[in-house]
Scaffold this active site. Sequence first.
Site, PDB file in Angstrom:
ATOM      1  CB  ALA A  76     -45.665   9.645  51.984  1.00 30.30           C
ATOM      2  CB  CYS A  77     -47.455  14.035  50.997  1.00 29.13           C
ATOM      3  SG  CYS A  77     -49.100  13.302  51.150  1.00 29.13           S
ATOM      4  CB  SER A  78     -41.942  14.398  51.074  1.00 24.72           C
ATOM      5  OG  SER A  78     -42.469  15.099  52.169  1.00 24.72           O
ATOM      6  CB  ALA A  79     -43.125  11.121  46.341  1.00 28.01           C
TER       7      ALA A  79
END
Length: 369
Positions: A154-157
Amino acid sequence: MGIRITGTGLFHPEEVITNEELVGALNAYVEQYNQDNAEKIAAGELEARRGSSAEFIEKASGVKARYVVEKSGILDPNRLRPLIRERSIDEISLQAEWGVTAAKQAMENAGVTAEDIDVVILSCSNLQRAYPAVAIEIQTALGIQGYAYDMNVACSAATFGLKQAYDAIKAGARRVLLVNVEITSAHTDFRSRDCHFIFGDVATATIIEETETKTGFEILDFSLFTQFSNNIRNNFGFLNPSETTNADDKRFRQDGRKVFKEVCPLVAKMITKQLAKNEIAPENVKRFWLHQANASMNELILKLVVGKEHAQPDLVPIILDEFANTSSAGVIIALHRTANQVDNGEYGVLCSFGAGYSVGSILVQKHVA
């Protein structure tokens, strides 16, 4: 010798949607929906939908505009989603095309060619297809040998992808190309007052290599964490056509208030612990490149880490006013735009956070050749 980020690249589409334009489309849809369902709303069978305003959006998020792959479809109250031409299997995919463009810029900035790279990682929230891996398509389009794969945190990819790149180099790879392509407007529910304004479309790329002669940011330490939560969720997947429920809601959803309350202290605690482990005082960090989801979240995280009296706005570069939330790519855009603000020997922190929950924090130090 140290493993460094030596080049970054950025691509965004030409079309821009302002808050005012987006609100106009939403409010037209809301007015028509409430008229069409007036009897059911009056009977309590349906809830009336709510319109919005540009002032609300900016106050709630800090977002002023966003780049999008295609705006006419998004701004059509009868459609409210982008119009994207389906490409044949003989054409390069849209996601791969954007990734190649950003990658070429990153490679040029790092002074490397396709022959110098051994690994390609596409790490993002929104993959265009299940397989074959879009990363392999990017690899082939660029003429890179070795191997490639897709990943999703997700946004931490991006930060998790940097960890994979670092480990690949430790295992013998010469250089890694990390690509983050987020065509987020295709998964956004533009009918929703709470989330229609959040996302934008973009592509970034990063070169990671081991060197002692190139200017770049040496990676000193990683701190990664995941914990399951339904507060940010997207249910779109290959099972949808077989499910008995309505597939119309299989797009991004979040409980923003819970996310704010739970994620901000978690991120601040992780960064603080990481800095303490490396014996670096928070006031000695030149820049905190945080995930670009919400300006108020980043402001609070900074205050919790450095103290209210030291929380100067320039410590956390903000790009979401122009780009909106670009999921995994936001932290790389912030680095790309402001890397020159950090001098030789100074420290920085890249930290992304999002669905999972997932948090990735990376401590780096600038080295100038």
